[in-house]
Design a protein around this motif. Structure first.
Motif, short mmCIF file in Angstrom:
data_model
loop_
_atom_site.label_atom_id
_atom_site.label_comp_id
_atom_site.label_asym_id
_atom_site.label_seq_id
_atom_site.Cartn_x
_atom_site.Cartn_y
_atom_site.Cartn_z
N ALA A 67 0.82 -1.21 0.00
CA ALA A 67 0.00 0.00 0.00
C ALA A 67 0.85 1.26 0.00
O ALA A 67 0.48 2.26 -0.63
N ILE A 68 2.00 1.23 0.71
CA ILE A 68 2.77 2.48 0.84
C ILE A 68 4.27 2.28 0.62
O ILE A 68 5.05 3.21 0.84
N GLY A 69 4.69 1.10 0.20
CA GLY A 69 6.12 0.84 0.02
C GLY A 69 6.39 0.03 -1.22
O GLY A 69 5.69 0.14 -2.23
N ASP A 70 7.42 -0.82 -1.13
CA ASP A 70 7.84 -1.62 -2.28
C ASP A 70 7.10 -2.94 -2.39
O ASP A 70 7.28 -3.66 -3.38
N GLY A 71 6.33 -3.30 -1.37
CA GLY A 71 5.56 -4.54 -1.43
C GLY A 71 6.37 -5.79 -1.18
O GLY A 71 5.95 -6.88 -1.59
N ASP A 72 7.50 -5.66 -0.47
CA ASP A 72 8.35 -6.83 -0.27
C ASP A 72 8.78 -7.02 1.19
O ASP A 72 9.64 -7.85 1.47
N HIS A 73 8.21 -6.27 2.11
CA HIS A 73 8.69 -6.32 3.49
C HIS A 73 8.54 -7.72 4.10
O HIS A 73 9.48 -8.24 4.72
N GLY A 74 7.39 -8.33 3.92
CA GLY A 74 7.17 -9.66 4.51
C GLY A 74 8.12 -10.69 3.94
O GLY A 74 8.71 -11.50 4.67
N VAL A 75 8.27 -10.69 2.63
CA VAL A 75 9.14 -11.67 1.96
C VAL A 75 10.59 -11.46 2.38
O VAL A 75 11.31 -12.41 2.73
N ASN A 76 11.04 -10.21 2.35
CA ASN A 76 12.44 -9.94 2.68
C ASN A 76 12.77 -10.25 4.13
O ASN A 76 13.81 -10.83 4.44
N LEU A 77 11.88 -9.83 5.04
CA LEU A 77 12.14 -10.07 6.45
C LEU A 77 12.20 -11.56 6.74
O LEU A 77 13.11 -12.02 7.45
N HIS A 78 11.27 -12.31 6.19
CA HIS A 78 11.31 -13.75 6.47
C HIS A 78 12.52 -14.42 5.84
O HIS A 78 13.09 -15.35 6.41
N ARG A 79 12.94 -13.96 4.68
CA ARG A 79 14.13 -14.55 4.06
C ARG A 79 15.33 -14.43 4.98
O ARG A 79 16.08 -15.39 5.18
N GLY A 80 15.54 -13.25 5.57
CA GLY A 80 16.66 -13.09 6.48
C GLY A 80 16.52 -13.88 7.75
O GLY A 80 17.48 -14.51 8.22
N LEU A 81 15.31 -13.90 8.32
CA LEU A 81 15.11 -14.63 9.58
C LEU A 81 15.18 -16.15 9.37
O LEU A 81 15.59 -16.88 10.28
N SER A 82 14.81 -16.61 8.19
CA SER A 82 14.94 -18.05 7.94
C SER A 82 16.41 -18.44 7.87
O SER A 82 16.80 -19.55 8.27
N ARG A 83 17.25 -17.52 7.41
CA ARG A 83 18.70 -17.78 7.42
C ARG A 83 19.22 -17.81 8.86
O ARG A 83 20.07 -18.64 9.21
N VAL A 84 18.69 -16.93 9.71
CA VAL A 84 19.04 -16.96 11.13
C VAL A 84 18.61 -18.28 11.74
O VAL A 84 19.37 -18.89 12.52
N ARG A 85 17.41 -18.75 11.42
CA ARG A 85 16.93 -20.04 11.96
C ARG A 85 17.88 -21.17 11.59
O ARG A 85 18.22 -22.00 12.44
N ARG A 86 18.30 -21.22 10.34
CA ARG A 86 19.19 -22.30 9.92
C ARG A 86 20.49 -22.28 10.73
O ARG A 86 21.00 -23.34 11.12
N TRP A 87 21.01 -21.09 10.99
CA TRP A 87 22.22 -20.98 11.80
C TRP A 87 21.96 -21.42 13.23
O TRP A 87 22.74 -22.19 13.82
N LEU A 88 20.87 -20.96 13.82
CA LEU A 88 20.56 -21.30 15.21
C LEU A 88 20.34 -22.80 15.39
O LEU A 88 20.64 -23.35 16.45
N GLU A 89 19.81 -23.44 14.38
CA GLU A 89 19.54 -24.88 14.48
C GLU A 89 20.72 -25.73 14.05
O GLU A 89 20.64 -26.96 14.06
N SER A 90 21.83 -25.08 13.69
CA SER A 90 23.01 -25.82 13.25
C SER A 90 23.76 -26.45 14.42
O SER A 90 24.58 -27.34 14.23
N GLY A 91 23.50 -25.95 15.66
CA GLY A 91 24.20 -26.46 16.82
C GLY A 91 25.57 -25.85 17.02
O GLY A 91 26.31 -26.26 17.90
N GLU A 92 25.91 -24.86 16.21
CA GLU A 92 27.23 -24.25 16.29
C GLU A 92 27.12 -22.77 16.64
O GLU A 92 27.66 -21.90 15.98
#
Length: 250
Positions: A67-92
Motif C-alpha cells: 500500500a505504501i512501500g515496495d511490497g516486499d517487506h514480509g518476503v524480505n524479512l522472512h528470508r533473512g530470519l529463515s537464514r538466522v533459523r538455519r544458523w541457530l539450528e546448526s548447533g554451532e
C-alpha cells in the motif's frame, strides 16, 4: 493463515497476530529458558519465535507494504530470519546471548534487502553488543533494547511521528522500562502491548521517511509495515519471556 475476512478489521488495515503461527515450528522448549534472565536460550528462543511470526504474517506484512512501500517487506524479512533459523539450528552457536544477537544481526543485514535489513540488522547487533557476556537481567536487557532503538534512529534518521518502526519500538521500550522492576516476563508483556499500540498509531500518520513519504497525504490511513513487524518482534519476546506457567503451549 492469511484469511482475515472475519478479523473485524478492514482489509486496508488488517491486524497483526501471532495466534496462527505455523504448526511444528517453535522455539526451544520452555524448560531451557530461565525466568527473569536473558541468556543464550532466551536469545535463541526469541529469534526463532520472531521467525515463526514473520513466516505466519509474511503475506500480511507484504500487503501492508504494497500500500505504501515496495511490497516486499514480509518476503524480505522472512528470508533473512529463515537464514538466522538455519544458523541457530546448526548447533554451532556461541554461549553468549550477546554474540547470538550480534551474529543474527549480521545475517539479517546480509540477507534482508533494503532498509529493513539495515535497521533490523543494526538493532540486533547493537543489542548484542550492549548485553553482558554472561547474560542480563531485566534492567540490563532494557539497556540493550535502548541501544537497539538508538541504532534504528541513527541508521534511519527517523523520529517518533515519522510513521516508521520507531513509532512501535519507542513505546515498547518505554513500557518495558516502566513495568514491574526485575520481572522480565511482565516487562516484555508490557513492551508487546506498547509496540502494538504504536503500530496502530501509525495509521493516521503521514509518512515523513522512506518510500511512503513520496505518497504525501496518500500514506495516511495505512499501518506502517515496519511498525507492524516491530509489534511482532515484541510479541515474540513476550511469548518466550513469559513465566513457564503462563506460556502458551504449541
Amino acid at each position: 493463515m492469511n484469511d482475515r475476512s472475519d478479523s473485524g478489521h478492514s482489509h486496508k488495515n488488517p491486524a497483526v497476530s501471532l495466534d496462527n503461527v505455523v504448526e511444528g515450528r517453535r522455539p526451544p522448549p520452555p524448560s531451557q529458558v530461565k525466568e527473569n534472565r536473558v541468556d543464550r536460550a532466551l536469545a535463541q528462543s526469541w529469534l526463532l519465535a520472531f521467525e515463526d511470526a514473520a513466516l505466519a504474517e509474511k503475506d500480511h506484512l507484504t500487503t501492508l507494504d504494497s500500500a505504501i512501500g515496495d511490497g516486499d517487506h514480509g518476503v524480505n524479512l522472512h528470508r533473512g530470519l529463515s537464514r538466522v533459523r538455519r544458523w541457530l539450528e546448526s548447533g554451532e552457536i556461541p554461549d553468549s546471548p550477546g554474540e547470538v544477537l550480534r551474529e543474527s544481526g549480521a545475517l539479517i543485514r546480509a540477507h534482508v534487502g533494503g532498509a529493513s535489513g539495515v535497521l533490523y540488522g543494526g538493532a540486533f547487533s547493537a543489542m548484542g553488543t550492549a548485553l553482558p557476556a554472561a547474560g542480563a537481567d531485566a534492567a540490563q536487557f532494557g539497556d540493550a533494547l535502548s541501544a537497539g532503538l538508538d541504532a534504528i534512529v541513527r541508521l534511519g534518521a527517523a523520529a517518533p511521528g515519522d510513521k516508521t518502526m520507531v513509532d512501535a519500538f519507542t513505546p515498547a521500550l518505554t513500557a518495558f522500562r516502566t513495568a514491574r522492576a526485575g520481572n522480565l516476563g511482565a516487562a516484555a508483556a508490557a513492551a508487546a502491548s506498547g509496540a502494538a499500540a504504536g503500530a496502530w498509531s501509525t495509521i493516521p500518520m503521514q509518512a515523513r521517511k522512506g518510500r511512503a513519504s513520496y505518497l504525501g497525504h496518500r500514506s495516511v490511513g495505512h499501518m506502517d509495515p515496519g511498525a507492524a513487524s516491530t509489534a511482532l518482534l515484541f510479541r515474540s519476546l513476550a511469548r518466550v519471556a513469559a513465566p513457564a506457567s503462563a506460556r502458551t503451549p504449541r
